[in-house]
Motif scaffolding. Structure first.
Motif, PDB file in Angstrom:
ATOM      1  N   GLN A 299       0.831  -1.200   0.000  1.00 41.00           N
ATOM      2  CA  GLN A 299       0.000   0.000   0.000  1.00 41.00           C
ATOM      3  C   GLN A 299       0.870   1.256   0.000  1.00 41.00           C
ATOM      4  O   GLN A 299       1.171   1.840   1.038  1.00 41.00           O
ATOM      5  N   VAL A 300       1.259   1.654  -1.204  1.00 43.43           N
ATOM      6  CA  VAL A 300       2.035   2.869  -1.390  1.00 43.43           C
ATOM      7  C   VAL A 300       1.601   3.482  -2.723  1.00 43.43           C
ATOM      8  O   VAL A 300       1.344   2.765  -3.693  1.00 43.43           O
ATOM      9  N   THR A 306       7.639  11.669  -7.617  1.00 41.33           N
ATOM     10  CA  THR A 306       7.621  10.372  -8.299  1.00 41.33           C
ATOM     11  C   THR A 306       8.787   9.488  -7.869  1.00 41.33           C
ATOM     12  O   THR A 306       8.609   8.294  -7.584  1.00 41.33           O
ATOM     13  N   ASP A 307       9.989  10.046  -7.841  1.00 41.79           N
ATOM     14  CA  ASP A 307      11.150   9.226  -7.482  1.00 41.79           C
ATOM     15  C   ASP A 307      10.995   8.627  -6.087  1.00 41.79           C
ATOM     16  O   ASP A 307      11.305   7.447  -5.865  1.00 41.79           O
ATOM     17  N   TRP A 308      10.531   9.450  -5.162  1.00 46.91           N
ATOM     18  CA  TRP A 308      10.356   8.946  -3.806  1.00 46.91           C
ATOM     19  C   TRP A 308       9.297   7.838  -3.767  1.00 46.91           C
ATOM     20  O   TRP A 308       9.454   6.834  -3.084  1.00 46.91           O
ATOM     21  N   THR A 309       8.223   8.023  -4.539  1.00 50.75           N
ATOM     22  CA  THR A 309       7.161   7.008  -4.571  1.00 50.75           C
ATOM     23  C   THR A 309       7.694   5.676  -5.078  1.00 50.75           C
ATOM     24  O   THR A 309       7.413   4.620  -4.494  1.00 50.75           O
ATOM     25  N   VAL A 310       8.484   5.711  -6.156  1.00 52.26           N
ATOM     26  CA  VAL A 310       9.027   4.467  -6.707  1.00 52.26           C
ATOM     27  C   VAL A 310      10.001   3.836  -5.719  1.00 52.26           C
ATOM     28  O   VAL A 310      10.031   2.612  -5.537  1.00 52.26           O
ATOM     29  N   GLU A 315      11.156  -0.445  -1.768  1.00 51.95           N
ATOM     30  CA  GLU A 315      11.361  -0.836  -0.382  1.00 51.95           C
ATOM     31  C   GLU A 315      10.233  -1.735   0.132  1.00 51.95           C
ATOM     32  O   GLU A 315      10.467  -2.658   0.933  1.00 51.95           O
ATOM     33  N   GLN A 316       9.035  -1.484  -0.336  1.00 52.72           N
ATOM     34  CA  GLN A 316       7.913  -2.349   0.044  1.00 52.72           C
ATOM     35  C   GLN A 316       8.143  -3.777  -0.457  1.00 52.72           C
ATOM     36  O   GLN A 316       7.865  -4.754   0.247  1.00 52.72           O
ATOM     37  N   ILE A 317       8.626  -3.902  -1.671  1.00 49.14           N
ATOM     38  CA  ILE A 317       8.912  -5.229  -2.220  1.00 49.14           C
ATOM     39  C   ILE A 317       9.996  -5.915  -1.399  1.00 49.14           C
ATOM     40  O   ILE A 317       9.889  -7.108  -1.063  1.00 49.14           O
ATOM     41  N   LEU A 333      -2.104   2.404 -10.741  1.00 50.25           N
ATOM     42  CA  LEU A 333      -1.279   3.530 -11.215  1.00 50.25           C
ATOM     43  C   LEU A 333      -0.545   4.197 -10.055  1.00 50.25           C
ATOM     44  O   LEU A 333      -0.545   5.415  -9.891  1.00 50.25           O
ATOM     45  N   PHE A 334       0.104   3.368  -9.250  1.00 49.72           N
ATOM     46  CA  PHE A 334       0.640   3.799  -7.955  1.00 49.72           C
ATOM     47  C   PHE A 334       1.656   4.932  -8.053  1.00 49.72           C
ATOM     48  O   PHE A 334       1.788   5.741  -7.131  1.00 49.72           O
TER      49      PHE A 334
END
Length: 561
Positions: A299-300, A306-310, A315-317, A333-334
């Motif tokens: 859940q992100v 954008t860079d921080w989101t990716v 990190e979630q993976i 479309l995370f």
């Protein structure tokens, strides 16, 4: 606009048939005195089903031309109202008895009889399912379709009636389950954009599991116009304009009938034995071992930049891998801010390609399978595409969304297939976003043999999660992993629903309601759940009811129109 008042009555019919007829006629009188032009009565209004076997059921069941139905006809004629009454009627030969809904006109004539197609569990030991083609009845009130209780546990009967033009569904129930009130009745209104007048039995013997009541009148948008509660007898009214059911648009989603992809629906009309799901119907073989799969909702979604989101997704993976997850699902479309894709689909496709490469490396590093929803470009066209990456980072399956919502139609082209992929962690199907409102998508994936449906989403309403997604699991007995965005308007977190294998002795609620797990909404979180693929290989909802095998594909020609 012409308003018609309709009514739903709830009561308990005992073993005294004469007293039950008086109870029915009293509710018909009360409905008429309250201004109703249509009243719906519960299933088996004629008598409590305390039968030991089919023969006893036959002996206590009326005929269509017998005194019980004649009494209902007389009441309808006396009070000048339409009546839809649930009555168990003898068939053509002993000991066949059918669970029926009888529609009676204000003149006391029988307009139609529907024989229940899908029976609730124990009913298969006493009754014979109907197999007649569906009918919609034209009346001065509007176009009426009849169904009974478990007919609405599955999507097929309500969908068929709505596609045939029904504006009002009259549903007579005899349910002890909490799911009718909370899931089936409202959803069949919402996904078909029809009115739903549902009348259930309530109460019962003091030492038995009570019938759940919850009679209600629901508008095409899911609004509960009237509610009789779950504990007491009563009658409720609502004023409706049936022509509102001709508008099939769900705001923010689209026209729920116009976006149907009949070119992809052929498996819905195929015989069961021709479909991969056939081997999964009935109970799971006793010698089938457990097949555990650990799934994680990642859940992100777009936050800060954008860079921080990716980076957070990567990190979630990694975190999922450390926790022992086999499969992770990212939201819809995370990596994009709301509206970003529609503003520049070409740029979104270029970014998606780069993001996919990073996710691929992350999968390989963590040893985790991942589902990611991104933007795909091919030959100048853009697609709303979900990718399944294996634990080495290889793309093993793609799904180009086939049912595009209002926003996606601005930039995307629909895909042309709905299929599954067989993998080392199970048979997986993909569904995206608002497709949760399309019963055909999850149904087609189920018929193709899906054990898990991965669902990147962005809940638009709480009902999308708690009603629609819940139903997709319940009616198909398949695991559903839905991961939503942080900025979801519904303020509902990600959700995992399990297929749940029926076990004798389960409370009725657990037989019918899938087990659910939720994360909190609005911030980065990861929900880890261990599922068992064996559960999706048992389609039983009880001792006798298989909601997939009981389909009647020979009657579903309208699904392809």
């Amino acid at each position: 606009m012409t308003l018609h008042r309709v009514a739903a009555a709830q009561f308990f019919s005992g073993t005294d048939t004469a007293a039950n007829l008086e109870l029915c006629t009293d509710h018909i009188r009360r409905a008429a005195e309250g201004g109703a032009r249509l009243v719906v009565l519960p299933e088996n209004s004629n008598r409590l089903r305390d039968y030991a076997d089919r023969q006893e059921c036959w002996e206590h069941s009326p005929t269509l031309d017998g005194p019980f139905v004649d009494g209902l006809r007389e009441a309808a004629r006396t009070h000048g109202v339409y009546v839809a009454a649930g009555v168990d009627l003898r068939g053509e030969r002993a000991p066949d008895v059918h669970i029926c809904s009888v529609l009676i006109t204000p003149e006391g004539e029988i307009a139609g009889v529907h024989r229940k197609h899908v029976l609730w569990d124990y009913e298969y030991t006493l009754f014979v399912p109907g197999d007649e083609p569906y009918q919609v009845h034209d009346t001065e009130l509007g176009r009426i379709g009849l169904l009974l209780c478990a007919d609405g546990i599955v999507p097929d009967t309500p969908r068929a009636l709505a596609l045939m033009g029904a504006q009002i569904l009259c549903n007579s129930l005899n349910s002890r389950g909490p799911d009718e009130y909370r899931v089936h009745v409202p959803l069949r209104s919402m996904e078909n954009r029809v009115f739903h007048v549902a009348a259930n039995t309530v109460g019962g013997p003091a030492d038995g599991w009570p019938w759940m009541g919850g009679s209600q009148i629901v508008a095409p948008d899911g609004t509960r116009l009237a509610d009789a509660g779950e504990t007491e007898p009563g009658i409720v009214f609502a004023d409706i304009d049936p022509t509102e059911a001709d508008d099939k648009v769900m705001p923010g989603v689209g026209d729920l009938f116009a976006w149907r992809r009949t070119d992809l629906y052929a498996p819905l009309t195929a015989p069961l034995e021709e479909l991969p799901v056939a081997r999964m119907c009935g109970p799971a073989p006793e010698d089938m071992p457990s097949r555990p799969v650990r799934v994680a909702t990642l859940q992100v979604s777009h936050f800060h930049n954008t860079d921080w989101t990716v980076t957070r997704a990567v990190e979630q993976i990694a975190y999922a891998g450390r926790r022992g997850a086999d499969l992770g699902v990212l939201p819809s479309l995370f990596c994009f801010a709301p509206g970003e894709v529609a503003a520049d689909p070409a740029g979104a496709a270029e970014l998606s390609a780069r993001v996919l490469e990073r996710l691929s490396r992350a999968c390989a590093d963590a040893g985790v399978w991942v589902v990611a929803h991104l933007v795909e470009e091919e030959a100048g066209h853009h697609y709303s595409t979900a990718y399944l990456l294996d634990r080495s980072g290889r793309v093993v399956h793609t799904y180009r969304k086939t049912h595009l919502d209002t926003g996606e139609r601005e930039w995307a082209r629909p895909g042309d297939r709905i299929d599954v992929v067989r993998t080392e962690i199970g048979t997986i199907g993909l569904m995206v976003g608002e497709e949760v409102w399309v019963p055909e998508v999850a149904r087609l994936l189920t018929l193709a043999g899906a054990e898990i449906i991965a669902h990147p989403t962005d809940w638009s309403t709480p009902e999308a999660a708690h009603v629609a997604a819940t139903e997709r699991t319940e009616e198909n007995r398949v695991h559903l992993v839905s991961c939503t965005r942080l900025d979801s308007a519904a303020e509902v977190g990600s959700q995992v629903l399990r297929a749940d294998e029926f076990a004798p002795g389960q409370p009725i609620a657990l037989m019918r309601y899938p087990t659910g797990y939720w994360s909190r909404p609005g911030f980065e979180e990861q929900l880890l759940v261990e599922l068992d693929l064996r559960e999706a290989n048992s389609k039983m909802m009880g001792h006798h009811l298989d909601p997939v095998a009981t389909r009647a594909p020979e009657l579903y020609g309208m699904f392809l129109d």
